[in-house]
Design a protein around this motif. Sequence first.
Motif, mmCIF file in Angstrom:
data_model
loop_
_atom_site.group_PDB
_atom_site.id
_atom_site.type_symbol
_atom_site.label_atom_id
_atom_site.label_comp_id
_atom_site.label_asym_id
_atom_site.label_seq_id
_atom_site.Cartn_x
_atom_site.Cartn_y
_atom_site.Cartn_z
ATOM 1 N N MET A 1 26.937 47.717 48.412
ATOM 2 C CA MET A 1 27.099 48.568 47.241
ATOM 3 C C MET A 1 26.860 47.759 45.971
ATOM 4 O O MET A 1 27.467 46.709 45.764
ATOM 5 N N LYS A 2 25.962 48.250 45.101
ATOM 6 C CA LYS A 2 25.752 47.622 43.810
ATOM 7 C C LYS A 2 26.685 48.262 42.787
ATOM 8 O O LYS A 2 26.749 49.486 42.690
ATOM 9 N N VAL A 3 27.385 47.429 42.046
ATOM 10 C CA VAL A 3 28.334 47.917 41.041
ATOM 11 C C VAL A 3 28.003 47.268 39.705
ATOM 12 O O VAL A 3 27.942 46.033 39.597
ATOM 13 N N LEU A 4 27.799 48.099 38.705
ATOM 14 C CA LEU A 4 27.553 47.607 37.352
ATOM 15 C C LEU A 4 28.887 47.340 36.667
ATOM 16 O O LEU A 4 29.748 48.219 36.597
ATOM 17 N N ILE A 5 29.068 46.118 36.171
ATOM 18 C CA ILE A 5 30.237 45.773 35.365
ATOM 19 C C ILE A 5 29.858 45.997 33.905
ATOM 20 O O ILE A 5 28.982 45.310 33.376
ATOM 21 N N GLY A 6 30.498 46.955 33.262
ATOM 22 C CA GLY A 6 30.107 47.345 31.914
ATOM 23 C C GLY A 6 30.666 46.427 30.848
ATOM 24 O O GLY A 6 31.499 46.834 30.029
ATOM 25 N N THR A 7 30.197 45.180 30.854
ATOM 26 C CA THR A 7 30.652 44.211 29.866
ATOM 27 C C THR A 7 29.623 43.107 29.714
ATOM 28 O O THR A 7 28.790 42.896 30.618
ATOM 29 N N THR A 8 29.662 42.417 28.589
ATOM 30 C CA THR A 8 28.874 41.192 28.412
ATOM 31 C C THR A 8 29.781 39.973 28.438
ATOM 32 O O THR A 8 29.325 38.857 28.209
ATOM 33 N N ASN A 9 31.062 40.189 28.716
ATOM 34 C CA ASN A 9 32.053 39.114 28.712
ATOM 35 C C ASN A 9 32.001 38.369 30.047
ATOM 36 O O ASN A 9 32.336 38.942 31.093
ATOM 37 N N PRO A 10 31.614 37.087 30.059
ATOM 38 C CA PRO A 10 31.495 36.371 31.332
ATOM 39 C C PRO A 10 32.835 36.189 32.034
ATOM 40 O O PRO A 10 32.891 36.141 33.264
ATOM 41 N N ALA A 11 33.925 36.112 31.292
ATOM 42 C CA ALA A 11 35.242 35.954 31.908
ATOM 43 C C ALA A 11 35.635 37.214 32.677
ATOM 44 O O ALA A 11 36.219 37.135 33.758
ATOM 45 N N LYS A 12 35.316 38.383 32.132
ATOM 46 C CA LYS A 12 35.630 39.625 32.831
ATOM 47 C C LYS A 12 34.824 39.740 34.121
ATOM 48 O O LYS A 12 35.338 40.180 35.158
ATOM 49 N N LEU A 13 33.549 39.345 34.076
ATOM 50 C CA LEU A 13 32.735 39.385 35.285
ATOM 51 C C LEU A 13 33.340 38.496 36.359
ATOM 52 O O LEU A 13 33.477 38.911 37.518
ATOM 53 N N ARG A 14 33.733 37.270 36.007
ATOM 54 C CA ARG A 14 34.327 36.358 36.990
ATOM 55 C C ARG A 14 35.634 36.932 37.531
ATOM 56 O O ARG A 14 35.943 36.781 38.721
ATOM 57 N N TYR A 23 35.111 42.283 49.436
ATOM 58 C CA TYR A 23 34.572 43.636 49.538
ATOM 59 C C TYR A 23 33.036 43.577 49.519
ATOM 60 O O TYR A 23 32.445 42.681 48.910
ATOM 61 N N PRO A 24 32.374 44.530 50.163
ATOM 62 C CA PRO A 24 30.906 44.523 50.230
ATOM 63 C C PRO A 24 30.278 45.019 48.927
ATOM 64 O O PRO A 24 29.698 46.108 48.853
ATOM 65 N N ILE A 25 30.400 44.196 47.886
ATOM 66 C CA ILE A 25 29.939 44.574 46.556
ATOM 67 C C ILE A 25 28.952 43.538 46.038
ATOM 68 O O ILE A 25 29.184 42.330 46.143
ATOM 69 N N PHE A 197 43.439 50.334 43.067
ATOM 70 C CA PHE A 197 42.771 51.444 42.387
ATOM 71 C C PHE A 197 41.263 51.264 42.407
ATOM 72 O O PHE A 197 40.503 52.199 42.729
ATOM 73 N N LEU A 198 40.798 50.066 42.049
ATOM 74 C CA LEU A 198 39.356 49.815 41.999
ATOM 75 C C LEU A 198 38.710 50.054 43.359
ATOM 76 O O LEU A 198 37.676 50.725 43.467
ATOM 77 N N ALA A 199 39.300 49.492 44.403
ATOM 78 C CA ALA A 199 38.741 49.635 45.744
ATOM 79 C C ALA A 199 38.733 51.105 46.174
ATOM 80 O O ALA A 199 37.732 51.607 46.708
ATOM 81 N N SER A 200 39.843 51.805 45.934
ATOM 82 C CA SER A 200 39.933 53.206 46.326
ATOM 83 C C SER A 200 38.940 54.062 45.557
ATOM 84 O O SER A 200 38.268 54.938 46.132
ATOM 85 N N ALA A 201 38.819 53.838 44.244
ATOM 86 C CA ALA A 201 37.909 54.631 43.429
ATOM 87 C C ALA A 201 36.454 54.416 43.833
ATOM 88 O O ALA A 201 35.627 55.329 43.714
ATOM 89 N N LEU A 202 36.138 53.216 44.333
ATOM 90 C CA LEU A 202 34.787 52.925 44.804
ATOM 91 C C LEU A 202 34.554 53.426 46.228
ATOM 92 O O LEU A 202 33.444 53.335 46.755
ATOM 93 N N GLY A 203 35.620 53.934 46.870
ATOM 94 C CA GLY A 203 35.498 54.438 48.228
ATOM 95 C C GLY A 203 35.479 53.362 49.284
ATOM 96 O O GLY A 203 34.943 53.561 50.384
ATOM 97 N N LEU A 204 36.103 52.201 48.976
ATOM 98 C CA LEU A 204 36.116 51.073 49.895
ATOM 99 C C LEU A 204 37.412 51.043 50.689
ATOM 100 O O LEU A 204 38.486 51.347 50.160
#
Length: 210
Positions: A1-14, A23-25, A197-204
């Motif tokens: 599953m490809k998931v877009l992280i809606g940020t330009t903040n590198p700390a949030k991505l990490r 998870y298979p993301i 919440f994140l995992a459930s909302a993504l259907g994982l």
Amino acid sequence: MKVLIGTTNPAKLRMFEQVLDGYPIEFVTLRDLGITAEPEEMGEDPAQNAAIKAAFYGQFADYVICNDSGLYFDDMALDDPRQPGLHIRTPRGKRLDDEEMILYYSQLVHSLGGKALAYYLDGFAVKTPAGLQTFMKSQEEGRENAFWMLDTPCEERRPGWPLDSLSLLMDGTPYLKRGVEHKPSSAGTTKRAWVQFLASALGLSPLEEA
């Protein structure tokens, strides 16, 4: 599953990479997709702002995660114009870079006596083909994960989360001594709740515990 992280903040991505490890993301970023447009964040709390961003970036990807945070000083009235709230990086309407944030907040904390109790409220939103879901902890939960902010920064920096250089956990541990996924608002049961919440909302399916 490809998931877009809606940020330009590198700390949030990490942070998302670490807390959702296993998870298979496959995470992609706004820069990966060449997205420069931004929504106008007019929400009244972090969850509403996260939802605005997730709905906006949902036009570019089927699966999107967005996060927004508010910073609050415990001894400062909510209607005090100095209270950062949802405008952590844009106090008084001016957008600050990392070093400007460190200077601004060190001066603010100095005016509060050199050490101030603070807490974050985090909101999360997940956009999928099935719809949009949000999660936000309560103010009481935020206070349970309070931390100290000082008026003198350490020399170390964490790009994207400059206020880590001013922050201590309640036990006195410098915040930068902890991993990137352990922001003051992601401790214990609160962290588990929003990861679930994140995992459930993504259907994982939940990961099996070792």
